[in-house]
Design a protein around this motif. Sequence first.
Motif, PDB file in Angstrom:
ATOM      1  N   PRO A  41       0.946  -1.243  -0.028  1.00  0.00           N
ATOM      2  CA  PRO A  41      -0.026  -0.112  -0.030  1.00  0.00           C
ATOM      3  C   PRO A  41       0.769   1.212  -0.032  1.00  0.00           C
ATOM      4  CG  PRO A  41      -1.076  -1.411   1.624  1.00  0.00           C
ATOM      5  CD  PRO A  41       0.366  -2.208   1.120  1.00  0.00           C
ATOM      6  N   ARG A  44      -9.348  -9.840  -2.732  1.00  0.00           N
ATOM      7  CA  ARG A  44      -9.120  -9.425  -1.242  1.00  0.00           C
ATOM      8  C   ARG A  44      -8.441  -8.177  -1.191  1.00  0.00           C
ATOM      9  NH1 ARG A  44      -7.193 -12.601   3.907  1.00  0.00           N
ATOM     10  NH2 ARG A  44      -7.231 -10.892   5.436  1.00  0.00           N
ATOM     11  N   ALA A  45      -7.169  -8.296  -1.965  1.00  0.00           N
ATOM     12  CA  ALA A  45      -6.068  -6.869  -2.047  1.00  0.00           C
ATOM     13  C   ALA A  45      -6.809  -5.868  -2.790  1.00  0.00           C
ATOM     14  CB  ALA A  45      -4.756  -7.477  -2.734  1.00  0.00           C
ATOM     15  N   HIS A  46      -7.640  -6.106  -3.848  1.00  0.00           N
ATOM     16  CA  HIS A  46      -8.434  -4.805  -4.688  1.00  0.00           C
ATOM     17  C   HIS A  46      -9.262  -4.167  -3.727  1.00  0.00           C
ATOM     18  CE1 HIS A  46     -10.603  -3.084  -7.493  1.00  0.00           C
ATOM     19  NE2 HIS A  46     -11.878  -3.563  -7.234  1.00  0.00           N
ATOM     20  N   ASP A  47     -10.029  -4.933  -2.914  1.00  0.00           N
ATOM     21  CA  ASP A  47     -10.869  -4.517  -1.833  1.00  0.00           C
ATOM     22  C   ASP A  47     -10.226  -3.429  -1.059  1.00  0.00           C
ATOM     23  OD1 ASP A  47     -13.178  -5.605  -3.306  1.00  0.00           O
ATOM     24  OD2 ASP A  47     -13.281  -7.448  -1.858  1.00  0.00           O
ATOM     25  N   ASP A  48      -9.220  -4.047  -0.357  1.00  0.00           N
ATOM     26  CA  ASP A  48      -8.455  -3.424   0.729  1.00  0.00           C
ATOM     27  C   ASP A  48      -7.765  -2.008  -0.134  1.00  0.00           C
ATOM     28  OD1 ASP A  48      -7.188  -3.135   3.281  1.00  0.00           O
ATOM     29  OD2 ASP A  48      -5.474  -3.124   1.897  1.00  0.00           O
ATOM     30  N   ARG A  49      -7.485  -2.246  -1.373  1.00  0.00           N
ATOM     31  CA  ARG A  49      -6.846  -1.189  -2.006  1.00  0.00           C
ATOM     32  C   ARG A  49      -7.825   0.033  -2.258  1.00  0.00           C
ATOM     33  NH1 ARG A  49      -5.379  -3.422  -6.456  1.00  0.00           N
ATOM     34  NH2 ARG A  49      -3.439  -4.366  -5.721  1.00  0.00           N
ATOM     35  N   THR A  50      -8.979  -0.482  -2.836  1.00  0.00           N
ATOM     36  CA  THR A  50      -9.940   0.369  -3.206  1.00  0.00           C
ATOM     37  C   THR A  50     -10.411   1.333  -2.039  1.00  0.00           C
ATOM     38  OG1 THR A  50     -10.834  -1.072  -4.907  1.00  0.00           O
ATOM     39  CG2 THR A  50     -12.317   0.767  -3.999  1.00  0.00           C
ATOM     40  N   ARG A  51     -10.483   0.692  -0.721  1.00  0.00           N
ATOM     41  CA  ARG A  51     -10.901   1.376   0.549  1.00  0.00           C
ATOM     42  C   ARG A  51      -9.720   2.522   0.892  1.00  0.00           C
ATOM     43  NH1 ARG A  51      -8.994   1.049   5.485  1.00  0.00           N
ATOM     44  NH2 ARG A  51      -7.866  -1.087   4.873  1.00  0.00           N
ATOM     45  N   ARG A  52      -8.603   2.156   0.764  1.00  0.00           N
ATOM     46  CA  ARG A  52      -7.407   2.778   1.017  1.00  0.00           C
ATOM     47  C   ARG A  52      -7.519   4.255   0.065  1.00  0.00           C
ATOM     48  NH1 ARG A  52      -3.442   0.936   4.396  1.00  0.00           N
ATOM     49  NH2 ARG A  52      -3.532  -1.428   4.826  1.00  0.00           N
TER      50      ARG A  52
END
Length: 391
Positions: free
Chosen positions: A298, A323-331
């Motif tokens: 990130p 899962r990484a995409h969802d976390d990245r989108t939130r960030r």
Amino acid sequence: MRELLEQVLGVLAHEPVALARIVDRTGAGPRETGAAMAVTADGRVIGSLSGGCVESSIVDTAGVVLRDGVASIERFAAADELAVGLPCGGEIEVFVERLDRTALPLLHALSTALRAGQAVAYATTLESAPDRALLYADRVEPRRGLGRDAGPPRGEAAVAREPAPDRQLVYLGRIAPWRALDKDVAALLGTGRNGLIGGQDGTPAVTARPRTFVQVFRSPARLILAGANDYTRALTVAAGRLGYHVTVVDARETFTTPARFPAADAVVVDWPHRYLDTEFRAGRIDDRTVVCVLTHDPKFDVPALVTAVRLPVAFVGALGSRRAHDDRTRRLREAGLTDAETARIRSPLGLDLGAHTPDETAISILAQILADRAGATGHPLDTLDGPIHRP
């Protein structure tokens, strides 16, 4: 060809010349495709094709072409004791054609485009009596008094303009074959590389689509890869084959070395977001540029993606799991991106090809980039109707 164009124009004002260009190359060779040499009627040579390996043979061919007016194709392979050839062991194909005053309007237009820094493709059919054309990346105003059905101006060959999608095609002589070839020329122009098109043996399209050499005067489209890892290394190899100028950028000096990425055109130690901003301000990023973020970290990929989606680039992608995409989108939303901006990011990156290894993943990513560039579906061709090569 660029380096001898003005000299050729000077000679053509008074007498014909034979123009020889390397139109195809296999293996090692002294010069790239598009390298040119001109020969005058009195045997004066302008430029070079190979540094001396094949020039004498081409001079002889040029004399015949100048006398008869019939273009010729010469092929040279590795040298042996009995034949002229290339000591480097590669193979080249050289097209030799006669140019006279009728070529002046087109070559002057090419000279003008080059002086203006305009991206342009110069296409020549590899026939005994070749047709020639210019395809511009930007629209140009039609020459007053000339159009599709206009006759030639006094003392000049006809120069007509035929529209292509978002571009303008300028050609000499008859309308054919450019209606059948302009999409192929535009594809090469988009990537900034030379190539051969048309001339598929055994198909009815050969007559309508003659074998044609396209010489592109434009910097290659850029692929900027953020992150120094095995997936990046595989992409540098595969993307280079597609004509992209590939840059690897990562702030970790230990991993970001030319030795690890020998196929890359540039390897840069810097924070990706800072590098993107610097390149854009310097005018080295345009609407053909592709940015892929492959860092999985990130602190690298979020700033890089925030910067990339706000640039006028063609494609932005990010590698990672859902899962990484969802976390990245939130960030990214926390960093201030809007829904429209995050929607620009192709993530998870790649088409569903069942890829696992870095080399397989590189094919998956490049397939998506090609489909996106062409506005294609990425679906199997046997599930679609209509022509394979769509307008």
